[in-house]
Design a protein around this motif. Structure first.
Motif, PDB file in Angstrom:
ATOM      1  N   ARG A 154      -8.042  10.220   1.240  1.00 48.22           N
ATOM      2  CA  ARG A 154      -9.179  10.522   0.341  1.00 48.22           C
ATOM      3  C   ARG A 154      -9.410  12.044  -0.024  1.00 48.22           C
ATOM      4  O   ARG A 154      -9.401  12.468  -1.076  1.00 48.22           O
ATOM      5  CB  ARG A 154     -10.269   9.612   0.510  1.00 48.22           C
ATOM      6  CG  ARG A 154     -11.549  10.166  -0.344  1.00 48.22           C
ATOM      7  CD  ARG A 154     -11.463  10.089  -1.699  1.00 48.22           C
ATOM      8  NE  ARG A 154     -11.351   8.439  -2.153  1.00 48.22           N
ATOM      9  CZ  ARG A 154     -10.999   8.029  -3.310  1.00 48.22           C
ATOM     10  NH1 ARG A 154     -11.032   8.992  -4.466  1.00 48.22           N
ATOM     11  NH2 ARG A 154     -10.712   6.834  -3.538  1.00 48.22           N
TER      12      ARG A 154
ATOM     13  N   ASN B 245       0.761  -1.272   0.090  1.00 46.99           N
ATOM     14  CA  ASN B 245       0.026  -0.036   0.029  1.00 46.99           C
ATOM     15  C   ASN B 245       0.732   1.137   0.046  1.00 46.99           C
ATOM     16  O   ASN B 245       1.003   1.881  -1.008  1.00 46.99           O
ATOM     17  CB  ASN B 245      -0.948   0.037   1.156  1.00 46.99           C
ATOM     18  CG  ASN B 245      -1.988   1.083   1.179  1.00 46.99           C
ATOM     19  OD1 ASN B 245      -2.128   1.936   0.024  1.00 46.99           O
ATOM     20  ND2 ASN B 245      -2.399   1.296   2.429  1.00 46.99           N
TER      21      ASN B 245
ATOM     22  N   ALA C 104      -5.794   6.957 -12.178  1.00 50.50           N
ATOM     23  CA  ALA C 104      -6.308   5.533 -12.059  1.00 50.50           C
ATOM     24  C   ALA C 104      -5.681   4.388 -11.230  1.00 50.50           C
ATOM     25  O   ALA C 104      -6.413   3.951 -10.382  1.00 50.50           O
ATOM     26  CB  ALA C 104      -6.914   4.939 -13.255  1.00 50.50           C
ATOM     27  N   ALA C 105      -4.466   4.362 -11.314  1.00 50.30           N
ATOM     28  CA  ALA C 105      -3.647   3.378 -10.625  1.00 50.30           C
ATOM     29  C   ALA C 105      -3.627   3.732  -9.122  1.00 50.30           C
ATOM     30  O   ALA C 105      -3.587   3.004  -8.093  1.00 50.30           O
ATOM     31  CB  ALA C 105      -2.119   3.456 -11.173  1.00 50.30           C
TER      32      ALA C 105
ATOM     33  N   SER D 133      -6.258   4.478   0.938  1.00 52.33           N
ATOM     34  CA  SER D 133      -7.094   3.460   1.781  1.00 52.33           C
ATOM     35  C   SER D 133      -7.394   4.143   3.298  1.00 52.33           C
ATOM     36  O   SER D 133      -8.040   3.612   4.042  1.00 52.33           O
ATOM     37  CB  SER D 133      -5.933   2.622   2.497  1.00 52.33           C
ATOM     38  OG  SER D 133      -4.638   3.218   2.898  1.00 52.33           O
TER      39      SER D 133
ATOM     40  N   GLU E 146      -5.688   5.600  -7.424  1.00 58.75           N
ATOM     41  CA  GLU E 146      -6.943   5.803  -6.811  1.00 58.75           C
ATOM     42  C   GLU E 146      -7.203   4.458  -6.174  1.00 58.75           C
ATOM     43  O   GLU E 146      -7.906   4.188  -5.298  1.00 58.75           O
ATOM     44  CB  GLU E 146      -7.926   5.953  -7.754  1.00 58.75           C
ATOM     45  CG  GLU E 146      -7.975   7.670  -8.184  1.00 58.75           C
ATOM     46  CD  GLU E 146      -8.936   8.142  -9.268  1.00 58.75           C
ATOM     47  OE1 GLU E 146      -9.745   7.201  -9.801  1.00 58.75           O
ATOM     48  OE2 GLU E 146      -8.897   9.082  -9.684  1.00 58.75           O
ATOM     49  N   LYS E 147      -6.756   3.364  -6.610  1.00 58.07           N
ATOM     50  CA  LYS E 147      -6.928   2.066  -6.277  1.00 58.07           C
ATOM     51  C   LYS E 147      -6.299   1.724  -4.989  1.00 58.07           C
ATOM     52  O   LYS E 147      -6.446   0.793  -4.039  1.00 58.07           O
ATOM     53  CB  LYS E 147      -6.677   0.793  -7.125  1.00 58.07           C
ATOM     54  CG  LYS E 147      -7.195   0.810  -8.494  1.00 58.07           C
ATOM     55  CD  LYS E 147      -6.716  -0.005  -9.493  1.00 58.07           C
ATOM     56  CE  LYS E 147      -7.513  -0.048 -10.847  1.00 58.07           C
ATOM     57  NZ  LYS E 147      -6.921  -0.921 -11.899  1.00 58.07           N
ATOM     58  N   LEU E 148      -5.098   2.574  -4.482  1.00 55.36           N
ATOM     59  CA  LEU E 148      -4.282   2.279  -3.257  1.00 55.36           C
ATOM     60  C   LEU E 148      -4.701   3.134  -2.147  1.00 55.36           C
ATOM     61  O   LEU E 148      -4.269   3.180  -1.096  1.00 55.36           O
ATOM     62  CB  LEU E 148      -2.882   2.713  -3.613  1.00 55.36           C
ATOM     63  CG  LEU E 148      -2.125   1.993  -4.759  1.00 55.36           C
ATOM     64  CD1 LEU E 148      -0.934   2.563  -5.281  1.00 55.36           C
ATOM     65  CD2 LEU E 148      -2.121   0.407  -4.326  1.00 55.36           C
TER      66      LEU E 148
ATOM     67  N   SER F  27       2.029   3.424  -3.161  1.00 59.94           N
ATOM     68  CA  SER F  27       1.302   4.967  -3.209  1.00 59.94           C
ATOM     69  C   SER F  27       2.321   5.854  -3.350  1.00 59.94           C
ATOM     70  O   SER F  27       2.193   6.943  -4.260  1.00 59.94           O
ATOM     71  CB  SER F  27       0.533   5.003  -1.819  1.00 59.94           C
ATOM     72  OG  SER F  27      -0.569   4.358  -1.913  1.00 59.94           O
TER      73      SER F  27
END
Length: 226
Positions: A113, A48, A101-102, A108, A104-106, A52
């Motif tokens: 956010r 993570n 996009a890559a 947590s 945003e998946k990380l 990130s």
């Protein structure tokens, strides 16, 4: 204590053996629990926070490339040069979208956010002003385009830099916290395991003494004249 002292050797051996088994089982359960916690901490760090940080760094580079090409567009002196820079700008935008996009998946945590949402707002605002700059540049209105850069896009660019720095700082701090948790988990588990092994050693030694005494008593009973 007197009850244990007055017990038979057989009873003492049973009690010591039971104690050894309980401690061994407890040590096993504790070890599995601590290893699981350690695995979670290291996985969080490796899967993570570190990815990130890498993704934010890539996003910083792609946004920087777009900003440089925007300024390059303004100083072009012919339509051919501006068309070439337009093509580069589209490539930059595609790279920014892919990197976003890559990343945003990380994301947590709510704090991460919130920081990212602020970056998106500032970036969208920047793109809106960049379109105004490009429209003026394509018409050859260089001075007007430069004025928009100075008064509109540059302040937003500074805000984007601050947003990216906030995200990097947050992920570095979180990664450091995960590493610290892993170190504490290891230190705590090591201390408990050493202590438990020490107790097991004492119990095993006591059991050995009792066995030796039991054998000695049996031998004396056999050798005593009837």
């Amino acid at each position: 204590m007197s009850l244990f002292s007055n017990s038979t050797i057989k009873a003492k051996l049973i009690a010591l053996t039971a104690g050894l088994l309980v401690l061994l089982i407890g040590l096993g359960i504790f070890s599995i629990d601590r290893m699981s916690a350690l695995d979670n901490d290291t996985s969080d760090l490796a899967e993570n926070w570190m990815p990130s940080i890498a993704a934010i760094g890539a996003l910083d580079r792609e946004i920087g490339a777009y900003r440089r090409n925007l300024l390059l567009h303004v100083v072009q002196t012919d339509a051919e040069g501006r068309a070439a820079v337009d093509k580069n700008l589209q490539t930059n935008l595609a790279a920014v979208d892919e990197t976003r996009a890559a990343y945003e998946k990380l994301i947590s945590t709510p704090e991460e956010r919130a920081d990212y949402d602020k970056l998106v707002r500032d970036w969208n605002g920047y793109l809106g002003e960049a379109e105004a700059v490009l429209a003026l540049s394509r018409k050859g209105a260089v001075d007007e385009a430069k004025a928009v850069v100075e008064t509109k896009t540059r302040p937003l660019a500074r805000a984007i830099d601050a947003d990216l720095r906030a995200l990097i700082d947050l992920n570095v701090a979180s990664g450091t916290a995960a590493a610290d948790d892993a170190h504490r988990t290891f230190a705590t588990a090591s201390s408990w395991m050493i202590g438990t092994l020490a107790v097991l050693s004492v119990l095993a030694a006591a059991a050995g003494v009792l066995i030796i005494r039991a054998i000695g008593s049996s031998m004396r009973a056999v050798t005593v004249p009837m």
